[in-house]
Design an enzyme around this catalytic site. Structure first.
Site, short mmCIF file in Angstrom:
data_model
loop_
_atom_site.label_atom_id
_atom_site.label_comp_id
_atom_site.label_asym_id
_atom_site.label_seq_id
_atom_site.Cartn_x
_atom_site.Cartn_y
_atom_site.Cartn_z
N ASP A 88 -80.23 60.21 9.92
CA ASP A 88 -78.84 60.91 9.60
C ASP A 88 -78.89 61.77 8.62
OD1 ASP A 88 -75.26 59.90 8.90
OD2 ASP A 88 -76.45 60.22 7.17
N GLU A 124 -79.59 64.80 12.09
CA GLU A 124 -78.65 65.74 12.49
C GLU A 124 -77.92 67.03 11.55
OE1 GLU A 124 -73.99 64.15 10.74
OE2 GLU A 124 -75.97 63.57 9.29
C1 GLC Z 1 -73.29 61.33 8.33
C2 GLC Z 1 -72.88 60.75 9.54
C3 GLC Z 1 -71.64 59.72 9.15
C4 GLC Z 1 -71.49 59.33 7.18
C5 GLC Z 1 -72.92 60.00 6.46
C6 GLC Z 1 -73.17 59.80 5.46
O1 GLC Z 1 -72.91 62.38 8.47
O2 GLC Z 1 -72.86 61.08 10.66
O3 GLC Z 1 -70.81 59.71 9.40
O4 GLC Z 1 -70.90 59.04 6.91
O5 GLC Z 1 -73.02 60.60 7.29
O6 GLC Z 1 -74.14 58.80 5.69
#
Ligand code: GLC
Length: 539
Positions: free
Chosen positions: A202, A266
């Site tokens: 994440d 991500e």
């Molecule tokens: C990422 C996740 C999202 C979340 C954020 C904070 O972007 O995909 O859903 O709210 O991180 O953890």
């Protein structure tokens, strides 16, 4: 040595566990629910599932606020349920990818609870604490991605602010502290020991912040109606050079284990900056998620430019990947409309690289309108009117035409779409022209044809509404023609190029021979197995 990593051929399927299948009538999906649906996943033909967070959490951000990294939240089940699920998936040759959330913990995590007890706490430096600025103001101008307000929260008891890139309930860890790193790498090992095949990390690009916490600059391109945090450019709060060192360390942890464990990051960046996160020789992640298809203008020349730019900047040996939807973005069928969502599915599954498919997109599921009293997403509630609400793309999977769509025997935590009578798995399984059949056929074709899953990619044409390219490997060649427009288009092939349609978004076209001309229907995509080499001309 050069054994092909499984994930290069794989199709990854993202499960948002609250919304996939409920097994205990509490209205929220769970691990035993996923277990009930492993045969569906196998029938569909996915190679891996990535499951959004299932760890104990107060659910301020529905699991992205983790209070214990090495257990399962009771709403989702138990560790034993998890082990059973992993076993059932592995028995069907489906790999398991967990969501790893290292940027922040929940404010209820014992580490943070301890850190906030005093400035001298041994865990104090595990988080990012700063003295107030002049007049008690926050230490700098950084904005929370979850609210658009200050990314600093004042802690009265100890007289300092702590940093939270997202919600107040999600304090950021201090990744410059080696003890944090050690603890978090042990979390990876805990799950790797339990047999998981990889992690989606994440918001990896935010792990390290500017050491001096300098103010972020104003974004000159900010427009009224944009998400409020976009008023500033995250120059000092994201994508810092030292973050690559952490990606490399995570990669080394995975390399302690056999079987090509996969590390996905991500990262929301344009392709030129994104590819810096690739780590050949263990220097970074395997797949920095490429989200750019979700934001590209849906025109053949723009899509072609994106593909070519991405292909051009990929480091030697780096494996591409593409994403069309996730739990943070509006669904593809809503963004592009149902007809073009089918075309987009053909694109996703025929580009070079690992595709990630968001649950429900195989049905053409749309965003479900959420009445205000049912809204749950904290981002949407804190930033109304700016398109940041994510409930609409997180609604329960419709399995059948019953009132709760086979998702739950209770009241679903988010409403189901009105169109669930046709938009459900059971109905689409009966309908050979359905989006579900199309998706399944694409996955089957990828499995059968190495030129589509692993082959080279080359542009063929962009003209009018049509985008075309060729995939090839070991003398096998396929041409993909995508009509991004709502008018039929005639496609004339160059001399000697011919073949047979092996797949189309439009029923009844498979098997047709193509000689020197093909007619693409409105919103049609076709895949042609080519006989001989030549160019193509689009009329
Ligand atoms: C990422 C996740 C999202 C979340 C954020 C904070 O972007 O995909 O859903 O709210 O991180 O953890």
């Amino acid at each position: 040595m050069s054994e092909q990593p499984w994930w290069q051929k794989a199709v990854i399927y993202q499960i948002y566990p609250r919304s996939f299948q409920d097994s205990n009538a509490d209205g929220v999906g769970d691990l035993n629910g996923i277990l009930d649906r492993v045969d569906y996943l196998s029938w569909l033909g996915v190679d891996a599932v990535w499951i959004s967070p299932i760890y104990p959490s107060p659910m301020a951000d529905f699991g992205y606020d983790v209070a214990n990294y090495i257990d399962i939240d009771p709403v989702f089940g138990t560790r034993e349920d998890f082990d059973r699920l992993v076993k059932a998936l592995h028995e069907r040759s489906i790999r398991v990818i967990l969501d790893f959330v290292p940027n922040h913990t929940s404010n209820m995590h014992p580490w943070f609870q301890e850190a906030r007890t005093s400035r001298d706490s041994s865990r104090r430096d595990w988080y990012l604490w700063r003295d107030p600025g002049p007049d008690g103001a926050p230490p700098n101008n950084w904005l929370s991605v979850a609210s658009g307000d200050s990314a600093w929260e004042f802690d009265r008891a100890t007289g300092q602010y702590y940093h939270h890139a997202f919600l107040v309930e999600q304090p950021d860890l201090n990744w410059r502290n080696p003890d944090v790193r050690t603890a978090m790498y042990d979390v990876l090992r805990f799950w790797l020991d339990r047999g998981v095949d990889g992690f989606r990390v994440d918001t990896i690009w935010r792990l390290i912040k500017d050491a001096a916490f300098r103010d972020n600059p104003v974004n000159p391109n900010y427009r009224e109606g944009d998400a409020p945090f976009r008023r500033l450019l995250p120059l000092y709060s994201a994508d810092q050079p030292e973050v690559h060192e952490i990606a490399a360390e995570m990669r080394h942890v995975l390399a302690e284990y056999p079987g090509h464990r996969l590390l996905i990051g991500e990262i929301y960046l344009p392709v030129q900056r994104l590819v810096a996160y690739y780590g050949l020789n263990l220097t970074g992640v395997h797949l920095p998620f490429n989200f750019n298809l979700m934001f590209v203008e849906w025109k053949p020349d723009a899509v072609m430019r994106l593909i070519q730019e991405y292909e051009a900047v990929l480091p030697v040996g780096a494996w591409p990947n593409w994403v069309l939807g996730n739990h943070d973005q509006p669904r593809v069928a809503t963004r592009l409309g149902p007809a073009q969502a089918r075309v987009a599915m053909v694109l996703l599954m025929t580009l070079r690289g690992t595709p990630t498919l968001y649950y429900g997109d195989e049905l053409g599921l749309k965003n479900v309108p959420i009445p205000p009293e049912r809204a749950r997403d904290p981002f949407g509630l804190k930033m109304p009117g700016t398109g940041q609400d994510r409930d609409a793309e997180r609604t329960p999977m419709p399995w059948d035409g019953s009132p709760s769509a086979g998702f739950t025997a209770g009241e679903p935590w988010l409403p189901l779409g009105q169109d669930r009578l046709i938009m459900n798995v059971e109905a689409q399984k009966r309908e050979t022209g359905s989006m579900l059949f199309l998706t399944r056929a694409l996955l089957k074709l990828r499995r059968q044809e190495p030129s589509i899953s692993l082959g080279d990619w080359a542009p063929l044409a962009v003209e009018g509404d049509v985008l075309a390219y060729v995939r090839s490997r070991d003398g096998q060649r396929f041409a993909v023609f995508l009509n991004l427009g709502s008018m039929p288009r005639a496609v004339r092939f160059g001399e000697d190029l011919g073949g047979r349609i092996v797949l189309s978004t439009h029923p009844g076209r498979i098997g047709s021979a193509i000689h020197d001309r093909a007619d693409l229907g409105a919103n049609e995509a076709v895949i042609v197995r080519l006989g001989r080499a030549a160019g193509a001309i689009v009329e």
